[in-house]
Scaffold this motif. Structure first.
Motif, PDB file in Angstrom:
ATOM      1  N   TRP A 144       0.862  -1.196   0.000  1.00  0.00           N
ATOM      2  CA  TRP A 144       0.000   0.000   0.000  1.00  0.00           C
ATOM      3  C   TRP A 144       0.888   1.232   0.000  1.00  0.00           C
ATOM      4  CZ3 TRP A 144      -4.551  -1.989  -0.869  1.00  0.00           C
ATOM      5  CH2 TRP A 144      -4.902  -3.213  -0.316  1.00  0.00           C
ATOM      6  N   THR A 145       0.834   2.001  -1.077  1.00  0.00           N
ATOM      7  CA  THR A 145       1.679   3.191  -1.191  1.00  0.00           C
ATOM      8  C   THR A 145       0.958   4.457  -0.728  1.00  0.00           C
ATOM      9  OG1 THR A 145       0.986   3.480  -3.498  1.00  0.00           O
ATOM     10  CG2 THR A 145       2.983   2.183  -3.079  1.00  0.00           C
ATOM     11  N   ASN A 146      -0.350   4.524  -0.921  1.00  0.00           N
ATOM     12  CA  ASN A 146      -1.114   5.701  -0.473  1.00  0.00           C
ATOM     13  C   ASN A 146      -2.550   5.251  -0.199  1.00  0.00           C
ATOM     14  OD1 ASN A 146      -2.025   8.232   0.164  1.00  0.00           O
ATOM     15  ND2 ASN A 146      -2.105   8.967  -1.964  1.00  0.00           N
ATOM     16  N   LYS A 162      -8.704   7.329  -1.266  1.00  0.00           N
ATOM     17  CA  LYS A 162      -7.409   6.960  -1.850  1.00  0.00           C
ATOM     18  C   LYS A 162      -7.025   5.543  -1.455  1.00  0.00           C
ATOM     19  CE  LYS A 162      -5.845  10.739  -0.011  1.00  0.00           C
ATOM     20  NZ  LYS A 162      -7.107  11.461   0.135  1.00  0.00           N
ATOM     21  N   CYS A 163      -6.590   4.781  -2.486  1.00  0.00           N
ATOM     22  CA  CYS A 163      -6.055   3.436  -2.264  1.00  0.00           C
ATOM     23  C   CYS A 163      -5.116   3.129  -3.426  1.00  0.00           C
ATOM     24  CB  CYS A 163      -7.183   2.405  -2.177  1.00  0.00           C
ATOM     25  SG  CYS A 163      -6.580   0.729  -1.832  1.00  0.00           S
ATOM     26  N   GLU A 164      -3.848   3.550  -3.277  1.00  0.00           N
ATOM     27  CA  GLU A 164      -2.829   3.302  -4.305  1.00  0.00           C
ATOM     28  C   GLU A 164      -2.001   2.094  -3.880  1.00  0.00           C
ATOM     29  OE1 GLU A 164      -0.608   6.798  -5.136  1.00  0.00           O
ATOM     30  OE2 GLU A 164      -2.387   8.091  -5.303  1.00  0.00           O
ATOM     31  N   LYS A 166       1.018  -0.990  -5.028  1.00  0.00           N
ATOM     32  CA  LYS A 166       2.144  -1.379  -5.878  1.00  0.00           C
ATOM     33  C   LYS A 166       2.334  -2.878  -5.760  1.00  0.00           C
ATOM     34  CE  LYS A 166       6.362  -0.782  -4.484  1.00  0.00           C
ATOM     35  NZ  LYS A 166       7.639  -0.166  -4.048  1.00  0.00           N
ATOM     36  N   THR A 192      -8.458   4.022 -10.744  1.00  0.00           N
ATOM     37  CA  THR A 192      -7.192   3.301 -10.593  1.00  0.00           C
ATOM     38  C   THR A 192      -6.594   3.509  -9.219  1.00  0.00           C
ATOM     39  OG1 THR A 192      -6.783   3.594 -12.952  1.00  0.00           O
ATOM     40  CG2 THR A 192      -4.899   2.970 -11.566  1.00  0.00           C
ATOM     41  N   HIS A 193      -6.695   4.740  -8.736  1.00  0.00           N
ATOM     42  CA  HIS A 193      -6.037   5.052  -7.474  1.00  0.00           C
ATOM     43  C   HIS A 193      -7.021   5.314  -6.346  1.00  0.00           C
ATOM     44  CE1 HIS A 193      -2.290   5.171  -9.615  1.00  0.00           C
ATOM     45  NE2 HIS A 193      -2.709   6.151 -10.406  1.00  0.00           N
ATOM     46  N   GLY A 194      -8.262   4.909  -6.513  1.00  0.00           N
ATOM     47  CA  GLY A 194      -9.195   5.112  -5.410  1.00  0.00           C
ATOM     48  C   GLY A 194     -10.634   4.955  -5.847  1.00  0.00           C
ATOM     49  N   CYS A 210     -10.569  -1.839   0.616  1.00  0.00           N
ATOM     50  CA  CYS A 210      -9.872  -1.846  -0.683  1.00  0.00           C
ATOM     51  C   CYS A 210      -9.170  -3.190  -0.798  1.00  0.00           C
ATOM     52  CB  CYS A 210      -8.882  -0.681  -0.744  1.00  0.00           C
ATOM     53  SG  CYS A 210      -7.862  -0.676  -2.251  1.00  0.00           S
TER      54      CYS A 210
END
Length: 847
Positions: A144-146, A162-164, A166, A192-194, A210
């Motif tokens: 989890w990056t962000n 937000k849920c980024e 990798k 894609t990011h949330g 997420c």
């Protein structure tokens, strides 16, 4: 003989056959165990996440471990991996010798560059090269990056949760809310990011999940995100103007709503000062309460209330006006004449101009502006000068009366405070003797000096003169008449040496408003007349009780006592008679009489002058000796209309019975008999429980403590007095005890100790393991019992082979100092015991 030789030849052939079979078996077993290397975990391809540690174990599987040399690992570039150097710093990759003649490949943190083919090589008996390869494939684990676990959208806005993530290979993302999947719709858009939430509402609060998944690796990871909707602050209460009072404390509220609760501050606009840091000011940032310990004129200003939270900032202004408290600066005492108008004036200042009212001292009711409804004589007038901040109030009383005299309180009040000041209204009036009209005459006897007191009520005080037979006493120069005081009180001291002084005297009072007169009588007092009547009311063997009616009396000369003289009839001399006196209205009881005796009685009354003449002569006989009179219990019953009087005990299990000593009727009382029985009253009839009655006799006491009673129960109590003649008639009362407290005893349950519970649990687990092991032994020939059975059946050759293993297999596994903590298992393949350490994967895994 030939048969015997044939038997020997057959036995020899059989023995040769057995030996040949044994040799063949040994050769076959030796041929089956070819030397080779085994890598654990046993999978040829090891898929591992980047950043994680890894251990690969290479173990020779050969008939003789002593013949294995040059056991080593080669990396993905075919370079020999060196052993771990001494010291604390570990290289990213190194080898380490493990128990069981194994060589471990240690990777402290796997990186993408470390992927590839690794080989374990060794030489066996210096003639055969052994080699075993394994492929390491790396992947990037989900990271989890962000993706903050707490996110706060603002009400009414669009917000992306937000849920980024990798990962390599790339993951797929989906969303859940409170456990339910979220699909893209008009409200939600999965990006894609949330997760985009349109037009955020309070109902969007909740727990969002997420979820990231990598299909190629089978990795699945979830991130729980708490979404709390923030609401911008709104000031809900702040008056446009505030009013504080100079010199007094002040408090004002600035109320705001929002989510989270807004933090509130106050700013003084003229100097842009946060008043929370100023002297005399205090601000509660949570409630918005502003307090000033003591207001001054400098606090007059415009103030800004600012409410701030994570969703925004809002402010609102208010003006603080400082009020001046009222003060009364003029109130004079006034004097008027009864029947004429009286006015008292009060002046005050303050801002705004105070309202003035009055009230009588000692009362709470204030006079209202204008004519008073309950007394039209009284009018309150008010005048205001707002420009100068002054006001005047006048209380006017028309046709004033003596009752209007007294203290009056001026009350000046405005929004700032209330001020008080007290003045006096004096009402003058002519002399008055109304209060002396009902006084009795003055008595004297035997030339005793008499005091005739005259008190004239009047304002101003009156002067007093005395007249006797129309002449001024001062002009008589009579030594038997003396005047003390000239007003408002004056005493005429009379020495009645002759009967002429028993007459009327006139008191005359005079002031500036008029004159008043009052006649006073000096009378000669005499002893009382004969007693009107004395009637026997109650007779006992030793006592008589009379009802006495006294003679007529004059006002001011009351009867002080009644007296009786009594003697036996056969005694003619009254000088030897016995005497007794009583105060009026007391029980008139003659005691100490002899039973069955005739007595003569005569009565007289006494006043301040002396004892009157004896009269009401009568004779009365006492009855014979008998049982005592009925004793009287000293208890106050609680009367009930439907039942006879009941005495209530304050206790549930005991009651103290008390009584007065009755007349003994000629014989002393030697004891008292007490009987008390529980019972009930049914259909108006008292029913006693005779089998539960108690009877007690006591002496030399007038009380008895009844114990061991039942709660909430009625008892009938009978009390008798006893002397030598017999028992008196019974005095009876009904007593009820109060409700008791029921105590329920609960048997103690036997509770097992914690040690006993643990012992039972351990015993149950061991019994279960024994049953499982027995089933495994019977069905699949495995388990501890199966191993013990096989060991008992082994041949001598197998025991010798096991001895060659050395002590490594017979001692506990040892972990070298500084090595990684390892999982381990012990396996038995029917002939040998194998010890393995490291990650255990595959069919030989043990859990």
């Amino acid at each position: 003989m030939g048969q015997l030789q044939r038997q020997r030849v057959a036995r020899l052939a059989t023995l040769l056959y057995v030996m040949l079979c044994s040799c063949l078996t040994i050769e076959l077993c030796s041929a089956q165990q070819e030397p080779k290397l085994q890598i654990y975990p046993t999978q040829e391809v090891q898929r591992k996440p980047v950043g994680k540690p890894l251990i690969l174990t290479c173990r020779p599987n050969v008939p003789d471990q002593a013949l294995v040399t040059d056991l080593q690992w080669k990396d993905n570039m075919n370079n020999t991996i060196l052993p771990k150097p001494t010291g604390r710093n570990h290289p990213p990759m190194y080898t380490e010798t493990l128990p069981g003649e194994s060589l471990g490949l240690m990777i402290t943190s796997l990186s993408s560059e470390m992927g590839g083919k690794y080989y374990c090589t060794a030489s066996y008996a210096n003639t055969e090269i052994l080699e075993k390869g394994v492929t390491i494939k790396t992947y990037v684990a989900i990271t989890w990056t962000n993706a903050p676990e707490n996110q706060f959208p603002i009400l009414g806005s669009d917000y992306v949760v937000k849920c980024e993530v990798k990962a390599d290979p790339n993951p797929t993302i989906d969303w859940l809310r409170n456990g339910d999947p979220i699909r893209t719709d008009a409200k939600h858009v999965v990006q894609t990011h949330g997760l985009l939430i349109r037009d955020v509402a309070e109902t969007d609060d909740g727990i969002y999940t997420c979820r990231a998944a990598v299909i190629e690796t089978g990795e699945l990871l979830e991130r729980t995100i708490r979404v709390e909707v923030y609401i911008a602050p709104v000031i809900t209460h702040l008056p446009a103007q505030l009013e504080a009072v100079e010199g007094k404390p002040f408090a004002a509220n600035c109320t705001a709503i929002g989510k989270p609760v807004p933090e509130i501050s106050w700013i003084k606009q003229s100097v842009q000062l946060n008043v929370a840091t100023a002297d005399r000011f205090k601000v509660n940032a949570q409630t918005g309460l502003l307090t000033i310990s003591s207001v001054t004129q400098e606090d007059y200003d415009t103030y800004t209330c600012i409410a701030r939270n994570g969703a925004g900032v809002v402010d609102q202004k208010t003006k603080l006006n400082v009020l001046v408290r009222p003060s009364v600066y003029e109130l004079y005492n006034v004097t008027g004449v009864s029947g004429k108008e009286i006015a008292i004036t009060c002046r005050s200042k303050g801002r705004p101009a105070p309202a003035i009212s009055f009230r009588r001292w000692g009362t709470e009711q204030q006079y209202t502006p204008g004519i008073q409804l309950d007394d039209e004589r009284i009018t309150l007038e008010q005048y205001f000068d707002e420009e100068r901040g002054e006001s005047t109030g006048t209380l006017r009383i028309a046709r004033s009366q003596r009752t209007d005299d007294g203290l009056y309180q001026c009350i000046a009040s405005n929004k700032g405070d209330t001020a008080y000041k007290t003045g006096h209204i004096a009402v003058e009036f002519p002399p008055d003797f109304t209060h002396m009209k009902e006084l009795p005459p003055v008595f004297s006897w035997e030339q005793r000096i008499a005091n005739l007191s005259c008190l004239a009520m009047g304002i101003p005080n009156a002067t007093i003169e005395w007249r006797w037979n129309g002449r001024n006493v001062k002009d008589l120069y009579d030594t038997n008449l003396k005047i003390e005081g000239t007003g408002p009180r004056s005493d005429l001291i009379v020495h009645p040496v002759t009967r002429q002084y028993y007459s009327a005297y006139k008191c005359i009072a005079t002031n500036i408003h008029g004159t008043a007169e009052h006649d006073m009588q000096l009378k000669e007092a005499r002893v009382p007349d004969f007693v009107a009547a004395a009637v026997p009311r109650q007779l006992t063997a030793t006592t008589m009780t009379f009802d006495i009616r006294g003679p007529a009396t004059e006002l001011g000369l009351p009867i002080l006592a009644f007296s009786v003289q009594y003697k036996e009839v056969n005694n003619p001399d009254w000088s030897t008679a016995l005497n007794r006196s009583w105060s009026p209205d007391s029980p008139y009881i003659v005691e100490g009489l002899r039973p069955q005796t005739m007595y003569s009685f005569r009565f007289a009354a006494r006043n301040q002058v002396g004892l009157g003449n004896w009269g009401v002569n009568q004779q009365q006989s006492t009855p014979r000796r008998s049982a005592p009179e009925e004793p009287k219990p000293l208890h106050s019953p609680v009367q009930n209309d439907k039942e006879e009087p009941v005495v209530v005990s304050p206790y549930s299990d005991h009651f103290e019975l008390r009584w007065g000593v009755p007349a003994d009727n000629g014989e002393p009382i030697d004891l008292y008999q007490i009987k008390y029985c529980p019972g009930v009253k049914m259909a108006g009839t008292w029913h006693e429980l005779e089998d539960r009655c108690n009877m007690i006799e006591v002496s030399e006491t007038t009380s008895f403590q009844m114990t061991d009673l039942s709660g909430n129960t009625y008892y009938r109590i009978e009390l008798k007095a006893h002397n030598a003649i017999g028992y008196s008639s019974p005095a009876s009362i009904i007593m009820k005890t109060t409700r008791g407290i029921d105590v329920i005893q609960v048997a103690e349950r036997q509770v097992l100790s914690s040690a006993a519970i643990v012992g039972i649990a351990v015993g149950g687990v061991l019994l279960l393991l024994f049953v499982v092991d027995l089933l495994c032994c019977v069905t699949v020939h495995m388990g501890v019992m199966a191993a013990m059975c096989r060991k008992a059946k082994r041949s001598p050759s197998e025991i010798d082979d096991e001895a060659k293993l050395g002590r490594d297999e017979k001692e506990p596994l040892r972990t070298p100092t500084g090595s990684l903590k390892q999982n381990s298992t012990i396996e038995f393949d029917g002939r040998f015991v194998h010890s393995r350490s490291g990650e255990i994967i595959g069919k030989n895994s043990a859990v």
